[in-house]
Design an enzyme around this catalytic site. Structure first.
Site, PDB file in Angstrom:
ATOM      1  N   ASP A 154     -11.892  -3.804  23.556  1.00  0.00           N
ATOM      2  CA  ASP A 154     -12.537  -2.536  23.885  1.00  0.00           C
ATOM      3  C   ASP A 154     -11.508  -1.418  23.870  1.00  0.00           C
ATOM      4  O   ASP A 154     -10.299  -1.659  23.863  1.00  0.00           O
ATOM      5  CB  ASP A 154     -13.234  -2.628  25.249  1.00  0.00           C
ATOM      6  CG  ASP A 154     -12.284  -3.053  26.358  1.00  0.00           C
ATOM      7  OD1 ASP A 154     -11.368  -2.276  26.676  1.00  0.00           O
ATOM      8  OD2 ASP A 154     -12.445  -4.163  26.912  1.00  0.00           O
ATOM      9  N   GLU A 162       2.975 -24.041  -1.684  1.00  0.00           N
ATOM     10  CA  GLU A 162       2.337 -22.929  -0.962  1.00  0.00           C
ATOM     11  C   GLU A 162       3.349 -21.870  -0.509  1.00  0.00           C
ATOM     12  O   GLU A 162       2.993 -20.707  -0.324  1.00  0.00           O
ATOM     13  CB  GLU A 162       1.573 -23.462   0.255  1.00  0.00           C
ATOM     14  CG  GLU A 162       0.251 -24.098  -0.112  1.00  0.00           C
ATOM     15  CD  GLU A 162      -0.454 -24.725   1.095  1.00  0.00           C
ATOM     16  OE1 GLU A 162      -1.687 -24.749   1.091  1.00  0.00           O
ATOM     17  OE2 GLU A 162       0.232 -25.198   2.030  1.00  0.00           O
TER      18      GLU A 162
END
Ligand code: DGJ
Length: 732
Positions: free
Chosen positions: A536, A616
């Site tokens: 928030d 990767e």
């Protein structure tokens, strides 16, 4: 001046660059709301009000025989309970005689240069470049016991109007405040859609849009936190509004605790919007001379559609809400240990991971939950914030030094507000928790909640945190909170003040965060509450980024981050690449897609580096370089939602565009794979129509990319994603 006052007609008109808000004191001293919408002539908009003799809508006594005057029908700025207005009201006060009937009348107003601040509460602030003014309108109850000061902050260039309310007891006796909303807006004409952001743990901020029908439609939280379930941000739009067109209002609450937001369509088809503290669990005692400040709410309006409204909030929250060094400084790319090792680690294991991370270009290593007290399982240890050297096999300084020697910063996790019963702190201070006498408390994740309304409790925890932070070089702190609050009772307050505890708790939380940020101005704070349970605008005042969700599945994250983007900037969204199959969903997604999604946030990794294959590693190294290269574009550029996830599109796309339109990054994730299908096209936004852009070696005029669109490459694997860089010719 952004605030125009017509003294003769008692009209207050607040103007931002593109919006206008108007109020008027009428012949009885009632403060009416007359207009909120597009900026135009500051005319007297009260002509839009209907005065009619409505049955069963009573008339205030001072209106005499005027049966056409009823507060049950009038658009008001701050309607109160017991005034003959039977709709949802903003204020409810219990008088010394136990009654609630109340009427407010205008007393005076005051203008103030700059933007007001509120004691102990987060607020939007104006920077030196901003034009900001404050208007305070004072109303008084007709029994002459208290004032209601309505605060309006007008931030012209930000297109924001902020609001707060202060209730001041100037009588001789004690009053009890049972409700004090921060915002009421009465829209008299037209139908509206409300857009709210609902969810649950691991599925936060899902966008929903619904027409406001007759009756009350509300969202809110009474969990002691803003919650995963409903976010304290919502939109009100015209039924026709789209991302690019139409009237939209935004309402955002700068508060991290209980809240209530509602739309109430009345018998005359008028829509009332209320936003503020949740009246459940709230009753504030005001003795003679006491004042109570309601948290700030931030309103915005545009007639340019929802995306433009989002961009107003993005900009303002980045520039005028977040503070501290990391408001502007580039945030380090991190590796968090949680989904890698959970609670099962020692110092050696962490250093091994950190070595791999350093090799990949990661800049900050974060040791999550598990380093303190007795914490091998989540049943014990919270509250004992001292390093468990036995578990780590080393001291904190040693660990931090080892990480720094690898060229990385070091960060650490805390959950300051919670406590396990199996902890030394609880054994010593069982009365420090929220617990109702005579009733066993509700546990959440084996935890109880410390009584942060108490200064002594906060001081103890803050001292422990500071002790840890001072004992080693620590550049980042993750502030977590992993349960809903219940059993609201503070052993330090008398019975008649127990209704204050939930709010005092949040004030205590803010007080502690303020002290922490003041003492460690260079510390990067990341808010968290089981992911996004306290995502928030209140928290953003203290922590410039918040862990967006405990769900790190890239495909689920699309909807979580899509919903979040309506009210919050990308720079606030904590987002990581995690391992595959995903721990929460078991879904398999390409590494590149996980990076595409995590790049729409603060970007980092949260996986066991042992599992990363040699093939990767170069991909991760490239992702890191790419994110750093586009950092400014992603974090400070204009953000565009290009697809509506609610419509189950074949692909989902979004775009970051430099404010001057010279550069953009288009991101697309394929959601459905179709055999033998035509290529999909996506229309770009925010470019300059007459500029020429280079995309993948081809030249396109901006107007063509925006009107015709760009053909997305064919996806050949499930959930494949594309990051496509677009740059103005001759700027590359
Ligand atoms: C919940 C957080 O959201 C996670 O990232 C992790 O920090 C755990 N808590 C630790 O308990």
């Amino acid at each position: 001046m952004a605030i125009l006052i017509n003294e003769t007609k008692s009209i207050f008109t607040l103007q931002t660059d593109h919006s206008m808000y108007q109020m008027k004191v009428d012949q009885y001293g009632v403060l009416l709301h007359t207009y909120y919408g597009k900026k135009g002539d500051p005319f007297d908009y009260s002509y839009l009000i209907t005065y009619a003799d409505h049955g069963f809508s009573g008339n205030p006594y001072d209106a005499g025989e005027e049966r056409t005057y009823s507060l049950d029908a009038l658009p008001q700025e701050y309607p109160v309970y017991g005034s003959g207005d039977y709709r949802s009201t903003a204020l409810k006060v219990c008088y010394p005689d136990g009654t609630h009937a109340c009427e407010l009348r205008y007393v005076r107003h005051r203008l103030q240069k700059g933007k007001y601040a509120l004691p102990g509460l987060p607020t939007i602030y104006a920077t030196q470049e901003d034009l900001a003014d404050t208007l305070i309108i004072t109303l008084e109850d007709t029994r002459r016991l208290f004032y209601v000061h309505l605060y309006y902050g007008v931030l012209e260039n930000l297109n924001l109007i902020t609001r707060s309310v202060c209730v001041e007891n100037h009588g001789a006796e004690t009053l009890y405040l049972e409700q004090a909303a921060s915002v009421c807006v009465d829209l008299q004409h037209g139908g509206y859609h409300m857009h709210s952001f609902y969810g649950r743990h691991m599925k936060e901020r899902t966008h929903q849009r619904f027409p406001i029908h007759h009756g009350i439609q509300s969202i809110g939280s009474s969990r002691g936190m803003s919650s995963h379930q409903h976010n304290p941000f919502f939109l009100l739009t015209s039924p026709q509004a789209t991302e690019d067109n139409g009237e939209c209002y935004g309402f955002s609450f700068l508060y991290s605790g209980d809240f209530l937001a509602l739309g109430d369509k009345d018998q005359f088809d008028q829509t009332r919007i209320l936003l503020g503290l949740h009246p459940d669990n709230f009753c504030y005692r005001l003795d003679k001379g006491d004042s109570f400040y309601a948290p700030e709410a931030v309103m915005a309006y545009t007639d340019q559609g929802m995306n433009a409204l989002s961009q107003i909030y993005h900009r303002a929250y980045r520039r005028n809400l977040c503070r501290g060094r990391y408001k502007t400084a580039r945030r380090p790319i991190l590796l968090n240990s949680w989904e890698s090792v959970y609670l099962d680690f020692d110092g050696k294991k962490l250093i091994e991971m950190a070595k791999d991370a350093a090799r990949m270009g990661i800049e900050l290593f974060v040791m999550d939950d598990g380093w303190f007290g007795k914490r091998d399982l989540d049943v014990s240890g919270l509250g004992d914030w001292h390093v468990n050297e036995e578990k780590l096999g080393c001291g904190l300084q040693e660990l931090s030094d080892a990480i720094h020697a690898l060229g990385m910063q070091f960060g650490i996790w805390f959950e300051p507000e919670c406590i396990n019963e199996d902890s030394d702190l609880y054994r010593k201070h069982p009365d420090w928790v929220l617990k109702v006498p005579g009733k066993a408390p509700v546990r959440g994740r084996y935890q109880l909640v410390l009584d942060f309304s108490r200064e002594d409790v906060r001081e103890h925890i803050l001292n422990q945190i500071c002790h840890v932070l001072d004992s080693a070089k620590i550049e980042y702190l993750k502030w977590d909170f992993n349960r809903s609050i219940s059993d609201i009772y503070s052993a330090a307050l008398p019975p008649q003040r127990q209704g204050e505890v939930a709010h005092r708790y949040i004030l205590g939380l803010y007080d502690m965060l303020e002290k922490l940020t003041a003492r460690y101005p260079d510390l990067l704070l990341e808010g968290c509450s089981g992911g996004g349970g306290r995502f928030d605008a209140g928290m953003l005042y203290y922590t410039p980024q918040i862990w967006c969700s405990d769900n790190t599945d890239a495909i689920d994250r699309l909807s979580i981050q899509y919903g979040t983007s309506f009210g919050y900037p990308i720079s606030a969204v904590g987002s990581h690449v995690s391992h595959c199959p995903n721990d929460q969903t078991g879904r398999i997604t390409p590494l590149e897609t996980r990076a595409t999604v995590a790049m729409a946030g603060t970007f980092g990794y949260e996986l066991d580096t042992n599992e990363i294959t040699e093939e990767e590693i170069p991909f991760i190294q490239r992702q890191i370089l790419e994110f750093k290269k586009y950092y400014d574009l992603i974090q400070n550029g204009l953000y565009y939602r290009l697809t509506d996830l609610g419509e189950q599109p074949v692909f989902h796309g979004w775009e970051f565009v430099k404010e001057d339109g010279s550069e953009a990054l288009l991101c697309v994730v394929a959601l459905q794979i179709k055999a033998n299908a035509a290529r999909c096209c996506i229309r770009l936004k925010g470019l300059c129509a007459d500029k020429t852009y280079l995309v993948d070696g081809e030249e396109y005029p901006g107007s063509v990319l925006m009107n015709g669109g760009y053909l997305i490459p064919h996806a050949t694997t499930e959930y494949e994603s594309f990051r496509i860089h677009i740059i103005e010719k001759n700027r590359e």
